[in-house]
Motif scaffolding. Structure first.
Motif, PDB file in Angstrom:
ATOM      1  N   LEU A   1       0.644  -1.090   0.076  1.00  0.00           N
ATOM      2  CA  LEU A   1      -0.209  -0.042   0.144  1.00  0.00           C
ATOM      3  C   LEU A   1       1.060   1.240  -0.130  1.00  0.00           C
ATOM      4  O   LEU A   1       1.518   1.333   0.985  1.00  0.00           O
ATOM      5  CB  LEU A   1      -0.862   0.153   1.141  1.00  0.00           C
ATOM      6  CG  LEU A   1      -2.040   0.937   1.231  1.00  0.00           C
ATOM      7  CD1 LEU A   1      -3.107   0.680   0.204  1.00  0.00           C
ATOM      8  CD2 LEU A   1      -2.838   0.960   2.505  1.00  0.00           C
ATOM      9  N   ARG A   2       0.653   2.216  -0.672  1.00  0.00           N
ATOM     10  CA  ARG A   2       1.517   3.422  -1.264  1.00  0.00           C
ATOM     11  C   ARG A   2       0.686   4.732  -0.910  1.00  0.00           C
ATOM     12  O   ARG A   2      -0.440   4.788  -1.162  1.00  0.00           O
ATOM     13  CB  ARG A   2       2.061   3.236  -2.648  1.00  0.00           C
ATOM     14  CG  ARG A   2       3.037   4.402  -2.833  1.00  0.00           C
ATOM     15  CD  ARG A   2       3.309   4.462  -4.373  1.00  0.00           C
ATOM     16  NE  ARG A   2       2.013   5.146  -4.935  1.00  0.00           N
ATOM     17  CZ  ARG A   2       1.350   4.740  -6.038  1.00  0.00           C
ATOM     18  NH1 ARG A   2       1.442   3.733  -6.647  1.00  0.00           N
ATOM     19  NH2 ARG A   2       0.053   5.490  -6.278  1.00  0.00           N
TER      20      ARG A   2
ATOM     21  N   GLN B   1       3.667  -3.112   3.894  1.00  0.00           N
ATOM     22  CA  GLN B   1       2.980  -4.316   3.215  1.00  0.00           C
ATOM     23  C   GLN B   1       1.828  -4.716   4.335  1.00  0.00           C
ATOM     24  O   GLN B   1       1.857  -4.649   5.264  1.00  0.00           O
ATOM     25  CB  GLN B   1       4.243  -5.354   3.514  1.00  0.00           C
ATOM     26  CG  GLN B   1       3.655  -6.783   2.937  1.00  0.00           C
ATOM     27  CD  GLN B   1       5.005  -7.684   2.798  1.00  0.00           C
ATOM     28  OE1 GLN B   1       5.692  -7.446   1.996  1.00  0.00           O
ATOM     29  NE2 GLN B   1       5.066  -8.579   3.662  1.00  0.00           N
ATOM     30  N   LEU B   2       0.729  -5.098   3.355  1.00  0.00           N
ATOM     31  CA  LEU B   2      -0.351  -5.617   4.231  1.00  0.00           C
ATOM     32  C   LEU B   2      -0.542  -7.050   4.058  1.00  0.00           C
ATOM     33  O   LEU B   2      -0.060  -7.662   3.013  1.00  0.00           O
ATOM     34  CB  LEU B   2      -1.513  -5.041   3.580  1.00  0.00           C
ATOM     35  CG  LEU B   2      -1.781  -3.560   3.190  1.00  0.00           C
ATOM     36  CD1 LEU B   2      -3.296  -3.104   2.590  1.00  0.00           C
ATOM     37  CD2 LEU B   2      -1.932  -2.858   4.599  1.00  0.00           C
ATOM     38  N   VAL B   3      -0.902  -7.775   4.954  1.00  0.00           N
ATOM     39  CA  VAL B   3      -0.943  -9.188   4.888  1.00  0.00           C
ATOM     40  C   VAL B   3      -2.209  -9.810   5.038  1.00  0.00           C
ATOM     41  O   VAL B   3      -2.976  -9.163   5.840  1.00  0.00           O
ATOM     42  CB  VAL B   3       0.300  -9.911   5.765  1.00  0.00           C
ATOM     43  CG1 VAL B   3      -0.176  -9.566   7.284  1.00  0.00           C
ATOM     44  CG2 VAL B   3       0.157 -11.507   5.416  1.00  0.00           C
ATOM     45  N   PHE B   4      -2.586 -10.890   4.144  1.00  0.00           N
ATOM     46  CA  PHE B   4      -4.091 -11.349   4.606  1.00  0.00           C
ATOM     47  C   PHE B   4      -3.691 -12.938   4.275  1.00  0.00           C
ATOM     48  O   PHE B   4      -3.106 -13.245   3.267  1.00  0.00           O
ATOM     49  CB  PHE B   4      -5.129 -11.064   3.305  1.00  0.00           C
ATOM     50  CG  PHE B   4      -5.236  -9.599   3.067  1.00  0.00           C
ATOM     51  CD1 PHE B   4      -4.459  -8.793   2.457  1.00  0.00           C
ATOM     52  CD2 PHE B   4      -6.560  -8.915   3.787  1.00  0.00           C
ATOM     53  CE1 PHE B   4      -4.557  -7.447   2.317  1.00  0.00           C
ATOM     54  CE2 PHE B   4      -6.687  -7.593   3.379  1.00  0.00           C
ATOM     55  CZ  PHE B   4      -5.771  -6.725   2.606  1.00  0.00           C
ATOM     56  N   ASP B   5      -4.030 -13.689   5.282  1.00  0.00           N
ATOM     57  CA  ASP B   5      -3.541 -15.179   5.186  1.00  0.00           C
ATOM     58  C   ASP B   5      -4.781 -15.944   5.492  1.00  0.00           C
ATOM     59  O   ASP B   5      -5.661 -15.666   6.035  1.00  0.00           O
ATOM     60  CB  ASP B   5      -2.409 -15.549   5.498  1.00  0.00           C
ATOM     61  CG  ASP B   5      -2.262 -15.643   7.246  1.00  0.00           C
ATOM     62  OD1 ASP B   5      -3.383 -15.642   7.835  1.00  0.00           O
ATOM     63  OD2 ASP B   5      -1.301 -15.375   7.753  1.00  0.00           O
ATOM     64  N   GLU B   6      -4.531 -17.330   5.266  1.00  0.00           N
ATOM     65  CA  GLU B   6      -5.662 -18.290   5.294  1.00  0.00           C
ATOM     66  C   GLU B   6      -5.980 -18.506   6.672  1.00  0.00           C
ATOM     67  O   GLU B   6      -7.148 -18.711   7.389  1.00  0.00           O
ATOM     68  CB  GLU B   6      -5.525 -19.645   4.508  1.00  0.00           C
ATOM     69  CG  GLU B   6      -5.829 -19.553   3.054  1.00  0.00           C
ATOM     70  CD  GLU B   6      -5.490 -20.881   2.509  1.00  0.00           C
ATOM     71  OE1 GLU B   6      -4.903 -21.844   3.052  1.00  0.00           O
ATOM     72  OE2 GLU B   6      -6.060 -21.166   1.442  1.00  0.00           O
TER      73      GLU B   6
END
Lengths: 582, 582
Positions: free
Chosen positions: B39-40, B47-52
């Motif tokens: 994201l800038r 850094q954005l993180v999405f995980d299972e």
């Protein structure tokens, strides 16, 4: 070297120093055996002295023949004055001149270079370079510089970036009239000068620039009213990723800073008022809240009493004028004449004197008893000793008329104090306003202003009721800034253009670049623009902007000093592919 | 609220915080079980993180379908990154997103929003709002803001007052072509946009304003060369009661301050060189003195030796190119072709290789022996290992050609270092220059520049020899500023206008207001103007100004983003009393 001190710098501690000074002859007093010359520059005035005892005869004679506004360079010794002048900072000393060079002679100026000049407005404008030598004008320009430095440093510290936007842009027939600039290289085409950098600052937000400002000239080719200029200066600002609240906070911060830094006035928090409230309480979307005299709506207590003027009126509304019950009949008649002037336009005025003994005396005693009038006093907040002035008619005109009367009376009563500062946010402006002339709705702010959430649909059913995310900053009864949260998606912008009467083709031709930009990731954004000329004048405690502008234009848009505008050479016109159509 | 941190702000110390961020999707990496989104915003990348494991399935799916340049608002928790990125300030952390709002979608941008983009100049200009999202352009604009803030604060501290002068002024056919603005209210008349505020700043001096500056847009309707803009920005300055020395000191101070504050470079004192010296040593009135290669005039040692090309030349002049004796025949031939290009215009080039063993090998060995060539080496300062390049012909053209060669070779040899700053004052410019086209003398600086004391009389006998109180500030081979001591009396100004071919009537019509002003006590004054666009580009270590201007125009004077200039409505033309003549 022309000087090692300025004319305002020397003090008693400098006595004995050899100094070199340059400046203008402000005044010459020749007592025969002694000649005093007041030498002036931007920084002050210093007294030069030449006398028979200490000055060579030739030099004394030369001094004697100096004229007003001659430009001099002198050398001399700082000496103590025998009769000191406590009114000027250099009043303890004078300079005994040993060398005098006339740098330039001067014709007698067409008006006196004094704080109170004998020059009228026209003469002062024609010789503005002489007018600027006068303290009031000079100090205004220095004051303006100080304000802009404070603005720039404050905003810069808050992370705002000043970005210069172009002056040669594209004409958009919507809104005020553009000044245009024929392009020689693009035959038959024209640039326009910006009425504001609106679309560019929005594009900077799309570009991620996030906090932008610019102190920038703007141009409007309008028929000039008094105190309007065809070119004027804005403090133009825009922010991304903000709500209306963020913007109000940011620019309340700027304004608070200016009031403190420039005027040493603390205003902890600015009151807010909706547009509707401002209109109903003050009949005005930029109310001066330095004083009261709020409107009292009298329909409930003044209608259905056989007084047909009121019964047939849409609105009956009054104000309590403090301590004006003592006005004579003649004074009140003059007031009635004042509201009936075409500039105000009221049909008449009803008044009630609230006597000190608690009784009432009105111009409509035939129709209303003491109890009725007591109710009027209650609604308008009138106290014993006050005068209630009541107007009636259609709501909009009546409010406007009563607002004019309120401001006039406040002026007469000395309630509009130049050294008192009462800022106010007016919010929730209507999105559209009806334009009688074109029979269309216009954008009240501009076509890029967003409607309040959920009100977009009302554009079809009840356009006049739609409120905008738009706000004005009002200071002492003047709009000093105005702005809005903008539309940032193409679909809403298209709906807005449609409601303003643009065809899709017109919208695309004029603002296609902006709607394109909205499709590439436009952030929510909004901003504000301050009128710098007005802001500086108000901070300076003055009413007119003209003396805060170095080289203003007159009401015909002319610069009478340089005599512009002027005719062009035929060759110039030919190069521009233009012919006069006169 | 759209954010409580910016995308560049988060560090390891923020781990554990709940944050709200807004910005643009720079990049998306989808590894199936985990999705990373960069994201800038203006301030950086996070850094954005999405995980299972930790992200609800619906949210993970939403993240997976984001596109480049989508505008997001996210909430989440700052967590430590397992694999840290030392290349970005936020590289220690990432944000585990719990809420994601798409503020705006984005079409795929026409070029990549990266430091090195795949977009060509035309595409970048059309979508300048996207180009501005790129670091190089964004940082240039922020850099420009910093420079202007430094300029304003420095000058303000030195007692200079920024005064806004008008944009709607009067056209003066002398000099470059004006952009003009038809006046609706004054039929058949036009304003002009200022080429500079020259006369106004002089009038401010007459008005006693003594130390003026303004950062101001100026306009010239010239056929555009590369890296010229029809609207450009000047730092415009003027002082009264000053000598040339006072001005050089004042603006050397400003420039020294900028070099220190912006680049952390100390330049204790700027060298000075007369125009004549600059022309003879460098063939150029704005020499780049970051490197040597000074001209050696070879007439004395190269003529009268049977080489007719030199014998018939007005000037034979050479430079020693350091360590270039090793150039191959092919490289030297390419150099000869380079100087013979029409843009340079030399007829040919003679060269001498200064061998390491002290011997010489030249292209004119037939005519010159080793002793002759040693003399050339002596004059040009060539050392063993250098290459002497010699041009000949008429003095002016030959110097210009050799100057071009000198700059080209310095570029190739890496001697024009962007992080090295070599300011230089060039002084004693000629007052007039001969214009072949009009067959007249023109003012080299402008008609208000004063001749050197005592040289006014030479205007009749030897106009080309008259020197002016005019000076340029040169930085790294670019003129960044130029100015002069002005004429401040009517008689001299009249003489000057006469020599420039004005009739007394023309002088009065165009500049009567200035000559009038000179009669009311004009002080001695002078000033300087800096080209801000160029100055900022050079301080930024870059060659072209375009990427230091937010919305530049192309070489046809068009803004390709907004598509300006454009046609006007007939109604607009009629209101302006104009017809197209096409």
């Amino acid at each position: 070297m022309f000087r090692n001190h300025t004319c305002g710098a020397l003090r008693a501690s400098d006595i004995g120093k050899e100094v070199t000074l340059s400046g203008w002859v402000q005044k010459l007093r020749d007592k025969g055996f002694v000649v005093w010359v007041d030498l002036r520059d931007r920084y002050g005035i210093v007294q030069l002295v030449f006398d028979e005892e200490r000055t060579p005869a030739e030099l004394l004679d030369k001094a004697r023949h100096l004229g007003r506004e001659f430009v001099l360079k002198v050398q001399g010794k700082v000496i103590e004055r025998t009769s000191k002048n406590p009114n000027i900072p250099t009043g303890d000393i004078e300079v005994l001149v040993s060398e005098l060079e006339i740098l330039n002679k001067a014709m007698v100026p067409p008006f006196t270079i004094e704080d109170q000049t004998d020059g009228g407005e026209d003469l002062r404008m024609k010789y503005r370079y002489l007018d600027i030598r006068r303290n009031p004008v000079k100090n205004n320009l220095i004051f303006r510089h100080k304000v802009t430095m404070e603005v720039r440093n404050y905003l810069s510290e808050q992370g705002f970036i000043e970005v210069e936007t172009p002056y040669l842009i594209k004409s958009t027939p919507e809104g005020a009239r553009d000044f245009v600039v024929p392009s020689r290289m693009n035959e038959g085409q024209f640039y326009a000068l910006p009425q504001s950098p609106q679309t560019f600052k929005q594009l900077l937000m799309v570009g991620g620039m996030d906090r932008y400002f610019q102190i920038v000239k703007c141009f409007r080719d309008e028929d000039l009213r008094a105190d309007r200029q065809p070119e004027f200066t804005q403090i133009d600002c825009e922010m991304a990723f903000v709500t209306q609240e963020d913007i109000l906070q940011a620019f309340e911060g700027l304004t608070r800073h200016l009031l403190k830094a420039i005027k040493n006035v603390d205003v902890p928090s600015f009151p807010r008022m909706t547009y509707d409230e401002a209109m109903s309480k003050y009949g005005n979307d930029k109310p001066d809240i330095r004083f009261g005299m709020e409107f009292g709506e009298l329909n409930d207590v003044a209608q259905h009493k056989n007084f047909n003027v009121f019964n047939s009126a849409e609105l009956v509304v009054g104000i309590a004028v403090p301590e004006a019950a003592s006005y004579t009949r003649k004074e009140i008649d003059a007031l009635i004449d004042w509201v009936k002037r075409p500039q105000v336009g009221a049909k008449g005025m009803v008044y009630v004197k609230c006597n000190e003994d608690g009784s009432y005396k009105s111009s409509v005693d035939k129709f209303y008893n003491q109890e009725d009038l007591a109710a009027w006093a209650d609604v308008t907040g009138a106290k014993p000793g006050d005068l209630i002035c009541v107007l009636s008619g259609d709501s909009h005109s009546t409010r406007t008329q009563l607002s004019a009367l309120r401001m006039e009376l406040a002026g007469r009563l000395g309630l509009r104090k130049a050294d008192e500062f009462a800022p106010l946010w007016v919010i929730d402006f209507p999105l559209l306003e009806w334009d009688e002339e074109s029979g269309k709705y216009h954008a009240m702010h501009h076509p890029f202003t967003s409607p309040k959430p959920g009100q977009l649909e009302m554009l079809d059913s009840d356009p006049a009721a739609v409120k905008a995310n738009a706000y004005d900053l009002v200071l002492n009864g003047n709009e000093i800034g105005g702005g809005s949260i903008r539309i940032h998606d193409k679909a809403t912008q298209e709906i807005m253009f449609r409601h303003l009467g643009f065809t899709p083709e017109e919208a695309k031709t004029q603002f296609g670049f902006l709607m394109d930009a909205f499709q590439y990731g436009a952030p929510p954004h909004g901003g504000i623009a301050f009128g710098l000329d007005r802001l500086v004048a108000i901070l300076g405690g003055q009413e007119t902007i003209r003396d805060f502008i170095a080289f203003p234009k007159n009401n015909s848009g002319r610069d009478v000093m340089i005599d512009a505008p002027a005719k062009l050479d035929d060759a110039q016109l030919a190069e521009l592919h233009l012919k006069l159509d006169t």
